[in-house]
Design an enzyme around this catalytic site. Structure first.
Site, PDB file in Angstrom:
ATOM      1  N   GLU A 117      22.754 -18.994  33.605  1.00 46.91           N
ATOM      2  CA  GLU A 117      24.191 -19.274  33.554  1.00 46.91           C
ATOM      3  C   GLU A 117      24.560 -20.160  32.365  1.00 46.91           C
ATOM      4  O   GLU A 117      25.670 -20.699  32.316  1.00 46.91           O
ATOM      5  CB  GLU A 117      24.654 -19.945  34.853  1.00 46.91           C
ATOM      6  CG  GLU A 117      24.451 -19.128  36.114  1.00 46.91           C
ATOM      7  CD  GLU A 117      25.275 -17.851  36.156  1.00 46.91           C
ATOM      8  OE1 GLU A 117      26.116 -17.648  35.254  1.00 46.91           O
ATOM      9  OE2 GLU A 117      25.058 -17.047  37.082  1.00 46.91           O
ATOM     10  N   HIS A 141      26.702 -26.134  38.929  1.00 48.40           N
ATOM     11  CA  HIS A 141      26.924 -24.952  39.762  1.00 48.40           C
ATOM     12  C   HIS A 141      25.982 -25.018  40.943  1.00 48.40           C
ATOM     13  O   HIS A 141      24.781 -25.270  40.781  1.00 48.40           O
ATOM     14  CB  HIS A 141      26.671 -23.674  38.962  1.00 48.40           C
ATOM     15  CG  HIS A 141      26.599 -22.441  39.813  1.00 48.40           C
ATOM     16  ND1 HIS A 141      27.633 -22.055  40.636  1.00 48.40           N
ATOM     17  CD2 HIS A 141      25.615 -21.521  39.985  1.00 48.40           C
ATOM     18  CE1 HIS A 141      27.294 -20.938  41.260  1.00 48.40           C
ATOM     19  NE2 HIS A 141      26.068 -20.601  40.893  1.00 48.40           N
ATOM     20  N   HIS A 212      29.733 -16.721  46.618  1.00 50.52           N
ATOM     21  CA  HIS A 212      28.610 -17.109  45.756  1.00 50.52           C
ATOM     22  C   HIS A 212      28.455 -18.623  45.664  1.00 50.52           C
ATOM     23  O   HIS A 212      27.417 -19.164  46.025  1.00 50.52           O
ATOM     24  CB  HIS A 212      28.815 -16.500  44.367  1.00 50.52           C
ATOM     25  CG  HIS A 212      27.715 -16.794  43.396  1.00 50.52           C
ATOM     26  ND1 HIS A 212      27.394 -15.946  42.365  1.00 50.52           N
ATOM     27  CD2 HIS A 212      26.855 -17.847  43.271  1.00 50.52           C
ATOM     28  CE1 HIS A 212      26.388 -16.448  41.670  1.00 50.52           C
ATOM     29  NE2 HIS A 212      26.051 -17.613  42.197  1.00 50.52           N
TER      30      HIS A 212
END
Length: 274
Positions: A117, A141, A212
């Protein structure tokens, strides 16, 4: 020679990743974390750097980040293992002079690479640098359980989601008055989701990826962790409330306005208007 594993930034990454694992937000290799540094932060540790730093090109140039060092989590690495072997699971990287790629200065041993990412992180760093005049330095994240759960039952709309979180816990409006941005479901690890996340980061320090996880931004590791933790606590309360039949009473619009005035923050207008 000073040992980089004792530096404030490696120790900070160890604490943040360990805390996130203990929270249950980062199963297996889920989640990623990047911290923007200054040259002065890494200068005392040049003796720890790789003799021949590997170079990795970026999928798109990011001139705003030229010559900037970061500490990052690795691709496929488990947060629970960072505390056991920081050099295998973390890396210090430095973007080159034209923003076209980066060198791995330390860590990420055995040919490991930064998180998949990284495009989303770097694009979001660019937007938060502009939005906060350089104050924000962290992008995190994770797979915060209750925030993910709410994306299945709430309308995935920024105003609706923000208002529910504000009502779920009094401190939320104070901690994230700018609300929560929300994307449509997208394939992770792509430039497309990175660009969409960065666009929301222009306006919000929190961005949800439905089904997610969540992206958070802040000036320090503690502030960013605390931002996500606050939103997740509200989501946990809401999951319990919805399980018990829904709200019988809640914080009113007038009370939210008074809260914002007391703490000197400007609530997201679209969420306040609901």
């Amino acid at each position: 020679m000073q040992n980089i594993t004792q530096s404030w930034f490696v120790q900070g990454m160890i604490k943040a990743t360990t805390d996130a694992w203990l929270k249950g937000w980062d199963e297996r290799n889920g989640g990623n974390l990047t911290l923007r540094l200054d040259d002065a932060d890494i200068a005392p540790y040049h003796g720890n750097f790789h003799a021949q730093p590997r170079y990795i090109p970026l999928s798109q140039p990011m001139p705003l980040l030229a010559n900037t060092p970061f500490i990052v989590t690795g691709s496929g690495k488990f947060f629970r293992n960072v505390q056991l072997d920081p050099a295998a699971n973390l890396g210090v990287v430095k973007v080159d002079s034209d923003g076209a790629g980066y060198h791995i200065l330390w860590g990420l041993t055995n040919e490991a690479v930064p998180t998949s990412e990284l495009p989303a992180h770097f694009l979001s760093h660019c937007e938060r640098i502009k939005a906060t005049n350089g104050k924000d330095r962290v992008i995190m994240h994770c797979h915060a359980t209750n925030l993910i759960a709410l994306t299945y039952v709430l309308e995935n709309d920024t105003a609706v989601f923000t208002r529910q979180l504000w009502e779920g816990s009094t401190e939320c409006l104070v901690v994230f008055p700018d609300g929560v941005g929300i994307l449509p479901w997208m394939v992770p690890g792509t430039d497309e989701i990175g660009q969409a996340t960065a666009q929301e980061m222009q306006k919000h320090s929190l961005v949800l990826w439905p089904f997610h996880g969540v992206f958070g931004s802040g000036p320090t590791l503690d502030e960013t962790f605390g931002l996500i933790d606050t939103a997740e606590k509200s989501a946990q309360v809401l999951v319990k409330v919805y399980s018990m039949g829904g709200m019988k009473q809640t914080i009113s619009r007038e009370e939210l306005i008074a809260l914002g005035q007391r703490f000197g923050v400007t609530p997201l207008a679209s969420a306040l208007a609901l």
